[in-house]
Structures are given as structure tokens and as C-alpha cells.
Design a protein around this motif. Sequence first.
Motif, PDB file in Angstrom:
ATOM      1  N   THR A 290       5.872   2.644  -7.367  1.00 35.61           N
ATOM      2  CA  THR A 290       5.135   2.970  -9.140  1.00 35.61           C
ATOM      3  C   THR A 290       6.745   1.822  -9.683  1.00 35.61           C
ATOM      4  OG1 THR A 290       5.749   4.552 -10.544  1.00 35.61           O
ATOM      5  CG2 THR A 290       3.888   3.226  -9.465  1.00 35.61           C
ATOM      6  N   ASP A 291       6.990   0.656 -10.465  1.00 36.97           N
ATOM      7  CA  ASP A 291       8.392  -0.229 -10.952  1.00 36.97           C
ATOM      8  C   ASP A 291       8.959  -0.104 -10.221  1.00 36.97           C
ATOM      9  OD1 ASP A 291       7.012   0.352 -13.889  1.00 36.97           O
ATOM     10  OD2 ASP A 291       8.250   2.039 -13.919  1.00 36.97           O
TER      11      ASP A 291
ATOM     12  N   GLY B  44       8.910   6.439  -8.990  1.00 35.82           N
ATOM     13  CA  GLY B  44       8.875   5.443 -10.043  1.00 35.82           C
ATOM     14  C   GLY B  44      10.977   5.364 -10.523  1.00 35.82           C
TER      15      GLY B  44
ATOM     16  N   SER C  47      -4.777   6.341 -12.045  1.00 37.33           N
ATOM     17  CA  SER C  47      -4.699   4.706 -11.319  1.00 37.33           C
ATOM     18  C   SER C  47      -5.508   4.402 -10.454  1.00 37.33           C
ATOM     19  CB  SER C  47      -4.367   6.154 -10.041  1.00 37.33           C
ATOM     20  OG  SER C  47      -5.448   7.043  -9.603  1.00 37.33           O
TER      21      SER C  47
ATOM     22  N   SER D 131       6.360  10.690  -9.681  1.00 36.53           N
ATOM     23  CA  SER D 131       5.850   9.649 -10.208  1.00 36.53           C
ATOM     24  C   SER D 131       6.249   8.564  -8.874  1.00 36.53           C
ATOM     25  CB  SER D 131       6.489   8.845 -11.455  1.00 36.53           C
ATOM     26  OG  SER D 131       7.860   8.822 -11.502  1.00 36.53           O
TER      27      SER D 131
END
Lengths: 251, 283
Positions: free
Chosen positions: B259-260, B230, A44, B228
Motif C-alpha cells: 500500500t502507498d 505501506g 479493503s 500494513s
Amino acid sequence: MSGQHAFAAALLAPRLDPPAGLHGRGGRGAGRRFDIYRNNVVASLIAAMETGFPVVRALVGAEFFTAMAGEFVRAHPPSSPRLMLYGTAFPVFLAAFAPVAHLGYLADVARLELALRESYHAADATPLDPRILTTYTAEDLARMRLRLAPALRLIRSDWPVLGIWQAHHGGRPPQPGPQDVLIARPGFDPVPLLLPQGGGAVIAALKEGKSLGSALECADSEFQDSDILELLNILLKHGAICGFQGEGHNA
Amino acid sequence: MLDTTHPSLPPRPGVGFKAQHFSDIQADPGPVAWLEIHAENYMGDGGRPLAQLRALAERFPISVHGVGLSIGGEGPLDTDHLARLKHLVDWLNPASFSEHLAWSTHEGAYLNDLLPLPYMQDTLARVCDHIDRVQHTLGRRMLLENPATYLEFAETEMTETDFLAAIVRRTGCGLLLDVNNVHVACTNRGADPVAYLDALPLDQVGEIHLGGHDAQQDEHGNPLLIDSHGAQVADPVWALYAHTIARGGIRPTLIEWDTDVPDWPVLAAEAARAATLAAEVAA
């Protein structure tokens, strides 16, 4: 040694075993499970560096950047959760990082990218209406101390740092030679601007709060007196002057 | 302070705000009734992030979700960071403030992850001290989020649910129940997520989080789920969500996708699914 001290040390040292006293399901070893935390931390922070320094990354290549950023984040983890400002130590790191010693300009490109980011998050300010300047005499102007926008940044480089940056944004290949770069933020998007030769010393003096007249005396020899008009024009056009300070000219 | 008129989050869906969705949200928020921001992303002095937040706060209740306070840290709270948080909360007057049962800072180094802690009397006392300090400084009740964990501590003396319930009793804080975290953490330690939910004081839940996870295995062949944020919310998590609101009532429910990040219609569809499920449970 405290539990979190050992935990934190092992997170940043890939060759250290996980600290004692951790376990996975059914009391079995925590190896891979600890690696998830280890990977979250380092990946990260590398991602934050990739976002923050896209041109440095393009200059060295993505794969090399990831490895180099990995060394950086382990040696210089953030000192605060405000990741928007992470990487202030990166230019100094780059200047001392032997594998990029042949890329002398890299640290200045990183300084430019950091300054763009700082400018993006700097305080808002209302720019001065340029027409107000026409109401002053040249003697008045020389005595005035400008109040510059908080988003203004100055990068003085022995390299064509803006040329390198622009080449990665669709511009032509840079010509050799030093460049002084001003970063202004007319709205919400910072703009890097090339200053006339020697103009960096004048801007630096203005940022220190010197009057226009005193700032001109700080100019390098290549800076012509007539360049001050171009300099003021750049500042006004990009909303970089917010008013005056002192001498009864508070705007 | 901004003139916001949202004293609390509505018991409807919200989403984690991403800058790329700003225009979509302003044009048509669909089922989304409130927005959550990560506090740390709005700790600059000005510029576009704060201008966007100001515009959104005029229209939507905002939940400020901190990720960097390190409430579970062994050391004292970062006074500078707490002051920045107070500055943001005082200005925004959000409908909710929440943080995590985790640590992320050690000896001045911020590690940018939500790290686990053992559950025992001295860590309980320290977490409660930190929450007292946060609530006193901000002048409001906070919500504490249950963690997604990947490993356990030999020195742990109590269950996570007993630990959370004790924190709520001692500090008066509420819970932010992350149902995906319940699924992830219980799967990772081979525990029953329904029993986990039933052991919590669900009446103290002020907000629910739903998000996606990744599935892996550890080196012994045991399932290892990674939080995640994501992907879409997984089916077992929707089932746990239905159980949660059937037992504890409908709550403000956030879709987290960090994320994504997908296009707005995909995120809005996840929020709509939460609203549909809540309506079915209420019927």
C-alpha cells in the motif's frame, strides 16, 4: 456455533460485540484489536469497489460511495478470492438501493465498468485479418457464424451509458436516449464503442452463435441493412473477430 | 508450461511485483534478483497481467504467494480455488509457492484478510490436512508464513512456534519467515521476538519477508502494531533480520510494499539494504 462462524459474523456486523474467547495483551479485552480485523475486511473490500467502479463513484461522490459500498460489501462479500471479478452483484444492488433511486442510469454504468474489467482479464485471441472477408461473396458471408474475441462484451442500455462514462473521461455532456455499447480489446486495453442504433440485438445474436444472416433478422427496426457494414467494420477494426465457426470455414 | 529454468529462489533480495514497476524492472532491476506475485492477481484468463508475468518469468525466478487459500479455515479447502492455483503453478512453474497460517473464507464468503486461529490439537490436524492436500495437488513442497496477529484465543494450548514446528514435522512443508510479522505479533502480545525466532526450526526457512508496519495503541494503552506493508522496514525489524540470518543463514529475502507503493528507486533501495546487511552478517 463454531469459532470461525461467530468471528466471521462479527467482522461483517459493526454493532455486534467481538466473539467470546478472544483477548489482548495480558488477558485484557480484545475490543480494539478485533476492530483491526473488522476494518481490514471492510476497508479493503471498499477499496476494491472504489478501484472497480470509478465512474459510479464520481457520479455519487466519494463520501457517499464509501458508505454505500460499505453496505454492499457487508451484504455481498466476495464469493472467491479473485477480487478482479468482485462486484458482479453491484448493478442489481444499485437498482434496488433506495437512496440512488433517482439515478436510474447508475446500475447500467456499473454494468459497463464491470464489463470493462471482465474484458481486461479475458483470454487473449488472435484477430482475423480483415482482408480475408473480401474473398467471400455476400451469400457466403450471410451463412457464416463469426468466432468473436473472448474479451468482447455488450451492454444494452435505455440510458446514454457510454455518453455518461465518456463525460467522466473528458468528453462532452451526454445526450438523452438509449445506447448499445460494445467493448472490444484490440491489445490489452478494453475500448467501449458506440454501436449503430439497434446494433445490440445483432451483436447479441452473433454472440449466441447465430449466422450473420440470422443475426440481421434479429435486428431492431431502426437498424438499417447498410448498418451491418459499419458493424462489421467496428468489429474488424478492433480485433473483435477471430475467425469463423462451422460450415467448413474454421479459421 | 513456460520454459523457466529457475529451480529455486536465490539467497538474494526480491520484491513484491507491482505492475507500475514493470518498465523500471525490465530496464534495470538493480539488486533485485527475483520477484514475488500474489497468486490471486494472476487468475484471469489473459490480458496484460499474464503477459507481463510471462515476460518477467523469462528473466527472473518467480515466487507465487497465495493470499486466499484459507489454509487455517474450519471448512474444507475451496476446490475451485485450489484448481485455479494448480493451473497457475502448472503454467508458470515458479521457483517457490507459499501461503499463510491464517483463514480468510467462511461458508463461501471470502473476507480478504488473514484471520487468526487458535493453536490446539484439532486446528493443528486440520491445517496439516489442508497443507497435505495443497502439496499433493500442486506436486511440490510449499512454504507456510507465520502470521501478524492482533489478539489471542483463550482456547490456545500451544505456542505459535511449537504449532509451526509441528506443522513442518508432520507435513514436510517449509517456512516463510516474515520477520516483520514476528516483530508485530510479539509486540502485540508482549512477547520476546528473539526468543520466538530461536524457538523456530530456522533450517526449514525457505524465504524471508520484510515489510513495514504502522504503530497504534489499544484501548488499554498497550502498543498495537499493524502489518500494513505501506512503509519502509523499521529498525527493530532489520535487527531481528540480522539475528535471523546470523543464526539460520542467508535466505531469499523479500521486501513487501503493498500500500502507498513507492517509486521503483525507493523499493530497490530497501532491497539493496537487505543485501548489504546480509553481506555484513556473512563477513
